[in-house]
Design a protein around this motif. Structure first.
Motif, PDB file in Angstrom:
ATOM      1  N   VAL A 217       0.839  -1.207   0.000  1.00 55.64           N
ATOM      2  CA  VAL A 217       0.000   0.000   0.000  1.00 55.64           C
ATOM      3  C   VAL A 217       0.873   1.255   0.000  1.00 55.64           C
ATOM      4  N   LEU A 218       1.916   1.269   0.838  1.00 60.56           N
ATOM      5  CA  LEU A 218       2.808   2.432   0.905  1.00 60.56           C
ATOM      6  C   LEU A 218       3.558   2.619  -0.416  1.00 60.56           C
ATOM      7  N   TYR A 219       3.947   1.522  -1.047  1.00 58.55           N
ATOM      8  CA  TYR A 219       4.598   1.610  -2.356  1.00 58.55           C
ATOM      9  C   TYR A 219       3.646   2.258  -3.364  1.00 58.55           C
ATOM     10  N   ALA A 220       2.377   1.827  -3.341  1.00 59.14           N
ATOM     11  CA  ALA A 220       1.384   2.367  -4.271  1.00 59.14           C
ATOM     12  C   ALA A 220       1.127   3.849  -4.004  1.00 59.14           C
ATOM     13  N   VAL A 221       1.097   4.229  -2.725  1.00 56.55           N
ATOM     14  CA  VAL A 221       0.889   5.637  -2.377  1.00 56.55           C
ATOM     15  C   VAL A 221       2.034   6.489  -2.898  1.00 56.55           C
ATOM     16  N   ASN A 222       3.270   6.027  -2.713  1.00 57.55           N
ATOM     17  CA  ASN A 222       4.431   6.749  -3.234  1.00 57.55           C
ATOM     18  C   ASN A 222       4.402   6.813  -4.755  1.00 57.55           C
ATOM     19  N   PHE A 223       4.046   5.705  -5.374  1.00 58.50           N
ATOM     20  CA  PHE A 223       3.981   5.644  -6.840  1.00 58.50           C
ATOM     21  C   PHE A 223       2.995   6.687  -7.372  1.00 58.50           C
ATOM     22  N   ASN A 224       1.815   6.728  -6.791  1.00 60.15           N
ATOM     23  CA  ASN A 224       0.793   7.682  -7.249  1.00 60.15           C
ATOM     24  C   ASN A 224       1.193   9.120  -6.949  1.00 60.15           C
ATOM     25  N   PHE A 225       1.876   9.318  -5.825  1.00 63.04           N
ATOM     26  CA  PHE A 225       2.328  10.667  -5.466  1.00 63.04           C
ATOM     27  C   PHE A 225       3.298  11.212  -6.505  1.00 63.04           C
ATOM     28  N   ILE A 226       4.264  10.376  -6.900  1.00 62.51           N
ATOM     29  CA  ILE A 226       5.254  10.806  -7.894  1.00 62.51           C
ATOM     30  C   ILE A 226       4.616  10.948  -9.270  1.00 62.51           C
ATOM     31  N   LYS A 227       3.763   9.988  -9.628  1.00 63.37           N
ATOM     32  CA  LYS A 227       3.146  10.002 -10.951  1.00 63.37           C
ATOM     33  C   LYS A 227       2.289  11.250 -11.156  1.00 63.37           C
ATOM     34  N   LYS A 228       1.647  11.695 -10.093  1.00 63.76           N
ATOM     35  CA  LYS A 228       0.766  12.862 -10.177  1.00 63.76           C
ATOM     36  C   LYS A 228       1.534  14.123 -10.554  1.00 63.76           C
ATOM     37  N   GLU A 229       2.818  14.203 -10.189  1.00 60.38           N
ATOM     38  CA  GLU A 229       3.617  15.393 -10.474  1.00 60.38           C
ATOM     39  C   GLU A 229       4.614  15.173 -11.602  1.00 60.38           C
ATOM     40  N   PHE A 230       4.520  14.033 -12.248  1.00 64.36           N
ATOM     41  CA  PHE A 230       5.490  13.669 -13.273  1.00 64.36           C
ATOM     42  C   PHE A 230       5.036  14.184 -14.637  1.00 64.36           C
ATOM     43  N   TYR A 231       5.063  15.508 -14.784  1.00 68.20           N
ATOM     44  CA  TYR A 231       4.679  16.134 -16.043  1.00 68.20           C
ATOM     45  C   TYR A 231       5.682  17.227 -16.371  1.00 68.20           C
ATOM     46  N   LEU A 232       5.977  17.363 -17.656  1.00 71.96           N
ATOM     47  CA  LEU A 232       6.986  18.321 -18.077  1.00 71.96           C
ATOM     48  C   LEU A 232       6.574  19.744 -17.763  1.00 71.96           C
ATOM     49  N   ASP A 233       5.300  20.088 -17.987  1.00 69.12           N
ATOM     50  CA  ASP A 233       4.871  21.453 -17.730  1.00 69.12           C
ATOM     51  C   ASP A 233       4.962  21.787 -16.252  1.00 69.12           C
ATOM     52  N   ASP A 234       4.785  20.773 -15.373  1.00 65.81           N
ATOM     53  CA  ASP A 234       4.911  21.013 -13.945  1.00 65.81           C
ATOM     54  C   ASP A 234       6.367  21.211 -13.552  1.00 65.81           C
ATOM     55  N   ALA A 235       7.274  20.565 -14.305  1.00 68.57           N
ATOM     56  CA  ALA A 235       8.694  20.646 -13.966  1.00 68.57           C
ATOM     57  C   ALA A 235       9.333  21.947 -14.425  1.00 68.57           C
ATOM     58  N   VAL A 236       8.859  22.494 -15.557  1.00 73.24           N
ATOM     59  CA  VAL A 236       9.542  23.657 -16.117  1.00 73.24           C
ATOM     60  C   VAL A 236       8.769  24.954 -15.981  1.00 73.24           C
ATOM     61  N   SER A 237       7.493  24.869 -15.663  1.00 72.78           N
ATOM     62  CA  SER A 237       6.705  26.099 -15.579  1.00 72.78           C
ATOM     63  C   SER A 237       7.065  26.889 -14.336  1.00 72.78           C
ATOM     64  N   LYS A 238       6.999  28.183 -14.441  1.00 74.20           N
ATOM     65  CA  LYS A 238       7.287  29.056 -13.317  1.00 74.20           C
ATOM     66  C   LYS A 238       6.020  29.282 -12.506  1.00 74.20           C
ATOM     67  N   LYS A 239       6.177  29.105 -11.222  1.00 70.15           N
ATOM     68  CA  LYS A 239       5.040  29.294 -10.334  1.00 70.15           C
ATOM     69  C   LYS A 239       5.165  30.636  -9.635  1.00 70.15           C
ATOM     70  N   VAL A 240       4.129  31.417  -9.721  1.00 70.33           N
ATOM     71  CA  VAL A 240       4.139  32.740  -9.119  1.00 70.33           C
ATOM     72  C   VAL A 240       3.729  32.620  -7.661  1.00 70.33           C
ATOM     73  N   LYS A 241       4.580  33.116  -6.794  1.00 71.09           N
ATOM     74  CA  LYS A 241       4.285  33.073  -5.370  1.00 71.09           C
ATOM     75  C   LYS A 241       4.336  34.487  -4.801  1.00 71.09           C
ATOM     76  N   GLU A 242       3.450  34.722  -3.871  1.00 66.13           N
ATOM     77  CA  GLU A 242       3.461  36.015  -3.202  1.00 66.13           C
ATOM     78  C   GLU A 242       4.534  36.004  -2.127  1.00 66.13           C
ATOM     79  N   VAL A 243       5.422  36.957  -2.183  1.00 73.70           N
ATOM     80  CA  VAL A 243       6.543  37.009  -1.246  1.00 73.70           C
ATOM     81  C   VAL A 243       6.137  37.798  -0.013  1.00 73.70           C
ATOM     82  N   ASN A 244       6.402  37.208   1.148  1.00 77.12           N
ATOM     83  CA  ASN A 244       6.120  37.904   2.402  1.00 77.12           C
ATOM     84  C   ASN A 244       7.294  38.806   2.741  1.00 77.12           C
TER      85      ASN A 244
END
Length: 489
Positions: A217-244
């Motif tokens: 189960v833990l292996y599957a949870v880790n697998f799905n966690f990584i797979k969910k973020e395994f996209y090129l646009d997520d890796a290279v896109s710039k994320k705008v964050k509000e700076v405190n």
């Protein structure tokens, strides 16, 4: 494809600028593995007989089962700090016809080869063999052993998850502290119900399937966690964050080093990794409770000096040892500015000095253990300011492992910033204060040891300019090697 992945990683390692250094360090690590593995084997082989002699009225296996929960929680906490998660440059693989599932399975499979997974086996294997020799049922022992193996691997995958969130880690530490407190203060024996669960698992071999299911189960949870973020646009896109924004104008009083001090404060305030390290350094204040409350250590004052260094040196030993890696993401920009290198190093020194001073003030309750103990803490604080700070900066010149402040990217890039060289640099930080205290203590008196330890720090402060100049020369000499290493991400 797995063979190709292994080939890629070998080429990346062999062609890197730190290849020869990496070989030397790996030899040292191999020796360390043999040493600690040998100790674990001896413990595993002798544990049954040690427990049988110490508590003859209780079955040694029952005793082991009662306290297994503490083993696994401590193992998880140790993994959080020491275990390097699998590192792989996946961006180039995202645009070629390689299945994502293959890459993710390879990444997770690498975690099974960690030393932290093999070390428990050095204990459980000989212990299980002894149980078989002593006449315990073969089926029960074998199923119990595999249950322990599945739980060790479950710990491995839990660590993969808690490294993505500090919240999980703080919960883990809190649970461990509560369990230990309840157990040893005789408020509630946590080991009793949990021991019953492990004993039931041993008595009913079929129940070993539960740890197996947990691992899957833990292996599957880790697998799905990584797979969910395994996209090129997520890796290279710039994320705008509000700076405190925080007002640090009061730091202008520090003159030319103020700009660096402001940068470090903002770095800690805005990024999870340095903020986490700062929070964990606070726990070093309680380190003295391990030594000052035990009668055994009162007859070994050198170890009390060792503890005193840790009480006030938490920030120095955690945050300080990763200088200048904290600035690796913009180190080229810093080095291209028309600023003296010495000012950069001096700002780091001031930061560590302030942290030691604050820790010393917070350590005031240790007066409860007597003025001698508090005097030792004061001498340790002076040593940290006058000598340990410079030893730490010296070690930074040899630390060329980059740190990515974005903790979320930890599964795919080296964010640990851990370098075995730091372990070697840490030796004088621990051994030197013990020697400075113990030699005059042995031949003169306790007070002479305190004065020697404190004066060594005062001398370091007096010769601050000299030490900073020498350390600056070392940083300047390795400046371009450091820049090249920080580019290898």
């Amino acid at each position: 494809m797995i063979k190709n992945f292994l080939n890629f990683e070998w080429k990346q390692f062999a062609r890197s600028s730190y290849f020869q250094k990496g070989i030397a360090i790996k030899i040292l690590l191999a020796l360390a593995v043999l040493y600690f593995g040998g100790i674990a084997l001896l413990v595993g082989a002798g544990l049954f007989f040690i427990l049988k002699k110490a508590i003859p009225e209780t079955d040694p296996l029952i005793l082991v089962n009662n306290f297994l929960i503490f083993w696994f929680i401590f193992d998880l906490a140790l993994r959080f700090f020491m275990q390097q998660l699998p590192v792989m440059n996946v961006k180039p693989l995202m645009i070629v016809p390689v299945k994502r599932t293959t890459i993710i399975n390879y990444l997770l499979g690498k975690t099974a080869l960690s030393f932290f997974n093999f070390l428990p086996l050095f204990v459980f294997v000989p212990f299980s063999i002894v149980l078989l020799v002593q006449g315990y049922p073969v089926l029960n022992v074998v199923c119990w052993f595999f249950a322990m193996l599945f739980l060790v691997l479950s710990n491995n995958f839990i660590n993969f998850l808690i490294n993505k969130s500090n919240t999980y880690f703080y919960v883990l530490i809190s649970v461990l502290a509560i369990f230990i407190g309840l157990e040893f203060l005789n408020i509630y024996k946590v080991s009793a119900p949990i021991g019953v669960a492990f004993n039931t698992l041993y008595n009913n071999p079929i129940l070993s399937i539960i740890p197996l299911v947990l691992m899957v189960v833990l292996y599957a949870v880790n697998f799905n966690f990584i797979k969910k973020e395994f996209y090129l646009d997520d890796a290279v896109s710039k994320k705008v964050k509000e700076v405190n924004a925080i007002d640090l104008s009061w730091m202008n009083r520090f003159g030319s080093v103020a700009v660096f001090l402001k940068n470090d404060v903002k770095l800690i305030y805005r990024n999870a990794r340095p903020r986490q390290v700062m929070m964990m350094s606070f726990l070093f204040l309680f380190y003295g409770l391990i030594f000052y409350t035990q009668e055994t250590y009162k007859n070994m004052p050198a170890f009390l000096a060792f503890a005193s260094i840790f009480v006030t040196g938490g920030f120095l030993l955690t945050f300080g040892q990763l200088v200048p890696s904290w600035d690796s993401e913009y180190y080229k920009m810093l080095m291209s500015q028309n600023i003296p290198y010495k000012k950069y190093l001096e700002s780091k020194w001031y930061l560590m000095v302030v942290a030691v001073a604050v820790s010393f003030v917070l350590s005031t309750p240790y007066i409860y253990f007597g003025w001698k103990i508090y005097g030792m803490i004061a001498a340790g604080a002076l040593f940290n300011i006058g000598l340990n700070s410079f030893i730490t900066l010296f070690g930074g010149a040899l630390n060329r492992v980059p740190i990515e402040l974005n903790v979320k990217a930890k599964a795919f890039s080296n964010t640990n910033g851990f370098n075995p060289t730091q372990m070697l640099i840490a030796l004088p930080k621990m051994v030197l204060p013990m020697l400075l205290f113990y030699v005059p203590y042995k031949f003169i008196s306790f007070e002479a040891g305190l004065i020697t330890l404190g004066l060594s720090g005062v001398l370091g402060i007096v010769f601050k300019g000299f030490f900073l100049n020498k350390i600056e020369q070392l940083y300047q000499k390795g400046k371009y090697k450091t820049l090249a290493a920080y580019n290898e991400k």
